[in-house]
Design a protein around this motif. Structure first.
Motif, PDB file in Angstrom:
ATOM      1  N   ILE A 156       0.835  -1.202   0.000  1.00  0.00           N
ATOM      2  CA  ILE A 156       0.000   0.000   0.000  1.00  0.00           C
ATOM      3  C   ILE A 156       0.869   1.250   0.000  1.00  0.00           C
ATOM      4  CG2 ILE A 156      -1.573   1.374   1.451  1.00  0.00           C
ATOM      5  CD1 ILE A 156      -2.876  -1.331   2.255  1.00  0.00           C
ATOM      6  N   VAL A 157       1.922   1.237   0.796  1.00  0.00           N
ATOM      7  CA  VAL A 157       2.830   2.380   0.856  1.00  0.00           C
ATOM      8  C   VAL A 157       3.763   2.404  -0.356  1.00  0.00           C
ATOM      9  CG1 VAL A 157       4.742   3.415   2.147  1.00  0.00           C
ATOM     10  CG2 VAL A 157       2.716   2.594   3.355  1.00  0.00           C
ATOM     11  N   ASP A 158       4.289   1.237  -0.734  1.00  0.00           N
ATOM     12  CA  ASP A 158       5.289   1.176  -1.804  1.00  0.00           C
ATOM     13  C   ASP A 158       4.765   1.630  -3.158  1.00  0.00           C
ATOM     14  OD1 ASP A 158       7.436   0.439  -0.296  1.00  0.00           O
ATOM     15  OD2 ASP A 158       7.293  -1.693  -0.719  1.00  0.00           O
ATOM     16  N   LYS A 159       3.478   1.476  -3.388  1.00  0.00           N
ATOM     17  CA  LYS A 159       2.957   1.930  -4.680  1.00  0.00           C
ATOM     18  C   LYS A 159       2.851   3.453  -4.742  1.00  0.00           C
ATOM     19  CE  LYS A 159      -2.064   1.428  -3.935  1.00  0.00           C
ATOM     20  NZ  LYS A 159      -3.259   0.663  -4.369  1.00  0.00           N
ATOM     21  N   ARG A 160       3.033   4.099  -3.588  1.00  0.00           N
ATOM     22  CA  ARG A 160       3.033   5.556  -3.540  1.00  0.00           C
ATOM     23  C   ARG A 160       4.446   6.118  -3.352  1.00  0.00           C
ATOM     24  NH1 ARG A 160      -1.801   3.628  -1.350  1.00  0.00           N
ATOM     25  NH2 ARG A 160      -3.636   4.776  -2.111  1.00  0.00           N
ATOM     26  N   VAL A 161       5.223   5.474  -2.476  1.00  0.00           N
ATOM     27  CA  VAL A 161       6.618   5.864  -2.225  1.00  0.00           C
ATOM     28  C   VAL A 161       7.408   4.579  -2.035  1.00  0.00           C
ATOM     29  CG1 VAL A 161       8.220   7.062  -0.691  1.00  0.00           C
ATOM     30  CG2 VAL A 161       5.952   8.023  -1.099  1.00  0.00           C
ATOM     31  N   GLU A 183       0.549  13.210   0.321  1.00  0.00           N
ATOM     32  CA  GLU A 183      -0.415  14.299   0.404  1.00  0.00           C
ATOM     33  C   GLU A 183      -1.620  13.817   1.220  1.00  0.00           C
ATOM     34  OE1 GLU A 183       0.139  17.262  -0.664  1.00  0.00           O
ATOM     35  OE2 GLU A 183       1.976  16.866  -1.804  1.00  0.00           O
ATOM     36  N   GLU A 184      -2.412  14.755   1.729  1.00  0.00           N
ATOM     37  CA  GLU A 184      -3.518  14.390   2.614  1.00  0.00           C
ATOM     38  C   GLU A 184      -4.514  13.447   1.947  1.00  0.00           C
ATOM     39  OE1 GLU A 184      -4.035  14.827   5.868  1.00  0.00           O
ATOM     40  OE2 GLU A 184      -1.990  15.608   5.851  1.00  0.00           O
ATOM     41  N   ASP A 185      -4.822  13.674   0.656  1.00  0.00           N
ATOM     42  CA  ASP A 185      -5.780  12.800  -0.003  1.00  0.00           C
ATOM     43  C   ASP A 185      -5.215  11.391  -0.160  1.00  0.00           C
ATOM     44  OD1 ASP A 185      -3.893  13.689  -1.851  1.00  0.00           O
ATOM     45  OD2 ASP A 185      -5.259  13.432  -3.548  1.00  0.00           O
ATOM     46  N   ALA A 229      -4.846   5.597   1.414  1.00  0.00           N
ATOM     47  CA  ALA A 229      -4.013   4.528   1.973  1.00  0.00           C
ATOM     48  C   ALA A 229      -4.641   3.959   3.246  1.00  0.00           C
ATOM     49  CB  ALA A 229      -2.609   5.048   2.263  1.00  0.00           C
ATOM     50  N   HIS A 230      -5.193   4.824   4.086  1.00  0.00           N
ATOM     51  CA  HIS A 230      -5.876   4.364   5.296  1.00  0.00           C
ATOM     52  C   HIS A 230      -7.007   3.413   4.934  1.00  0.00           C
ATOM     53  CE1 HIS A 230      -4.656   8.273   7.625  1.00  0.00           C
ATOM     54  NE2 HIS A 230      -3.622   7.522   7.317  1.00  0.00           N
TER      55      HIS A 230
END
Length: 272
Positions: free
Chosen positions: A165-170, A234-236, A241-242
């Motif tokens: 979930i995190v890795d696909k964003r960072v 970013e907040e969105d 991710a949550h």
């Protein structure tokens, strides 16, 4: 990721996590950590090194077990974790502990200084865990004992979707490293190679309770391994991710609490 960069990411990531770590993990990890301390066979008067001590979740129970005649040194790469642990020691008037900022792979400590060396859930983050275990052996005295706790197999840890979930964003480069020591006999083999004798491995499962969505989110995103990467969202993206994470742990909600499965591995050995 290069070792130097990995250490820097871990150091500042855990600095950022320090205000949230206990809220997300204290009660959840204690049953596994209690088993670690039992395996370490602590006795009154022991001199103990707690490696990657964090805010002292294991350090303070050790201090109680070794008593006033014993001594506990807690070390961690994160300055903020160490500061918080030292503040807690002062608040609780625990006088047989001390804390130092230190790299587990390069312990600035004398040979054979401790009766017992312990590492609770820190090994997974090191660039070279085998080097840290060799250092663990070096500072353990003859006749002493060492024990380490790591997470087990990814497939047995119900919270593990946090990484993709995190890795696909960072890109964090954390996931492949994180579960490697708890797979097969890897950690046990490292202990044997370092020189420990009578090496034992325990593999067991426990559930991690979270009463609310907020608790689960704080633990996963703010209090753990991905905190540094999460800061860049970013907040969105945080909200998305949550939601994805909550969907991934939904099968473990029983109507009152999340009971998220987790597998652990404890390896212990003696220096003779």
């Amino acid at each position: 990721m290069k070792p130097e960069l990995q250490r820097r990411v871990q150091r500042y990531g855990w600095d950022y996590s320090s205000p949230y770590y206990e809220k997300g993990w204290d009660k959840q990890l204690w049953p596994a950590q209690r088993r670690l301390l039992k395996q370490a066979e602590l006795t009154p008067g022991d001199s103990v090194l707690d490696i990657s001590c964090g805010t002292g979740l294991v350090t303070f129970p050790i201090a109680k077990q070794v008593g006033e005649e014993g001594r506990v040194t807690g070390i961690d790469l994160s300055e903020k974790m160490i500061e918080k642990a030292a503040e807690k020691a002062d608040e609780m008037n625990i006088t047989n502990v001390s804390f130092e900022q230190m790299d587990a792979e390069e312990l600035a400590l004398d040979d054979a200084r401790f009766d017992v060396t312990i590492n609770s859930l820190g090994m997974m983050y090191y660039p070279n865990p085998e080097k840290a275990i060799t250092e663990m052996y070096r500072v353990t005295g003859v006749g002493g004992r060492a024990a380490a706790l790591v997470w087990g197999r990814r497939s047995k840890c119900g919270w593990a979707e946090i990484f993709p979930i995190v890795d696909k964003r960072v890109n964090t480069d954390v996931c492949p490293l994180f579960f490697s020591l708890g797979t097969g006999d890897t950690l046990q083999d490292h202990f044997i190679k370092a020189g420990f004798n009578q090496v034992e491995l325990q593999r067991f499962s426990m559930t991690l309770p979270y009463s609310t969505n907020e608790e689960a989110i704080i633990s996963a995103f703010l209090g753990g391994a991905v905190a540094m990467a999460y800061r860049k969202f970013e907040e969105d993206e945080k909200k998305k991710a949550h939601q994805e994470y909550l969907e991934s742990i939904q099968p473990y909600w029983d109507g009152k609490v999340y009971e998220i499965p987790g597998e652990f591995v404890i390896v212990s050995g003696n220096r003779i």
